[in-house]
Scaffold this motif. Sequence first.
Motif, short mmCIF file in Angstrom:
data_model
loop_
_atom_site.label_atom_id
_atom_site.label_comp_id
_atom_site.label_asym_id
_atom_site.label_seq_id
_atom_site.Cartn_x
_atom_site.Cartn_y
_atom_site.Cartn_z
N ILE A 69 0.86 -1.18 0.00
CA ILE A 69 0.00 0.00 0.00
C ILE A 69 0.89 1.22 0.00
O ILE A 69 1.73 1.39 0.88
N MET A 70 0.70 2.06 -0.97
CA MET A 70 1.51 3.27 -1.06
C MET A 70 0.79 4.39 -0.32
O MET A 70 -0.36 4.69 -0.60
N LEU A 71 1.46 4.97 0.63
CA LEU A 71 0.91 6.07 1.41
C LEU A 71 1.30 7.38 0.74
O LEU A 71 2.48 7.66 0.59
N HIS A 72 0.30 8.14 0.33
CA HIS A 72 0.59 9.44 -0.28
C HIS A 72 0.80 10.45 0.85
O HIS A 72 -0.03 10.58 1.73
N ILE A 73 1.93 11.13 0.82
CA ILE A 73 2.26 12.10 1.86
C ILE A 73 2.20 13.51 1.28
O ILE A 73 2.86 13.81 0.28
N HIS A 74 1.39 14.35 1.90
CA HIS A 74 1.26 15.74 1.49
C HIS A 74 2.36 16.54 2.20
O HIS A 74 2.31 16.71 3.41
N LYS A 75 3.35 17.00 1.42
CA LYS A 75 4.52 17.66 2.00
C LYS A 75 4.50 19.16 1.73
O LYS A 75 4.14 19.59 0.64
N ASN A 76 4.90 19.91 2.73
CA ASN A 76 5.16 21.34 2.59
C ASN A 76 6.63 21.54 2.95
O ASN A 76 7.04 21.20 4.06
N TYR A 77 7.40 22.06 2.01
CA TYR A 77 8.81 22.27 2.26
C TYR A 77 9.04 23.59 2.97
O TYR A 77 8.42 24.60 2.65
N VAL A 78 9.95 23.57 3.93
CA VAL A 78 10.37 24.78 4.64
C VAL A 78 11.72 25.18 4.05
O VAL A 78 12.64 24.36 4.00
N LEU A 79 11.81 26.42 3.61
CA LEU A 79 13.03 26.90 2.95
C LEU A 79 13.77 27.89 3.84
O LEU A 79 13.16 28.63 4.61
N GLU A 96 16.70 31.20 4.09
CA GLU A 96 16.76 32.50 3.42
C GLU A 96 17.34 32.41 2.01
O GLU A 96 17.15 33.32 1.19
N ASN A 97 18.04 31.33 1.70
CA ASN A 97 18.61 31.13 0.36
C ASN A 97 17.71 30.25 -0.51
O ASN A 97 18.15 29.74 -1.54
N GLN A 98 16.48 30.04 -0.03
CA GLN A 98 15.49 29.22 -0.75
C GLN A 98 15.93 27.77 -0.89
O GLN A 98 15.53 27.07 -1.83
N GLN A 99 16.73 27.30 0.07
CA GLN A 99 17.15 25.90 0.11
C GLN A 99 16.24 25.15 1.09
O GLN A 99 15.97 25.63 2.19
N PRO A 100 15.75 23.97 0.70
CA PRO A 100 14.89 23.22 1.61
C PRO A 100 15.66 22.76 2.85
O PRO A 100 16.78 22.26 2.74
N ILE A 101 15.06 22.99 4.02
CA ILE A 101 15.72 22.61 5.28
C ILE A 101 14.84 21.70 6.14
O ILE A 101 15.31 21.10 7.09
N ALA A 102 13.56 21.61 5.79
CA ALA A 102 12.65 20.76 6.57
C ALA A 102 11.40 20.49 5.74
O ALA A 102 11.19 21.10 4.70
#
Length: 75
Positions: A5-15, A17-23
Amino acid sequence: MSAAIMLHIHKNYVLDENQQPIAVQIPITEFEKIEEILENYGLVKLIEEIEDEKRLSKEEALKYYAALKAKNVES
């Protein structure tokens, strides 16, 4: 027969100040489902690990796991 069973995960990326994903943020219900899946996997592995010893029932494994979890929380 087991079905994956594939679990679909709704992700929100936290960026940063350099617009790099950190969380990543995910909904709590999806986090709780992931936690349940990991705990169930751990229980299966625990039951398999002690094959040479007395095999635990599901209820015994759950009690043992709860004791381990409580011990880790106290630490």
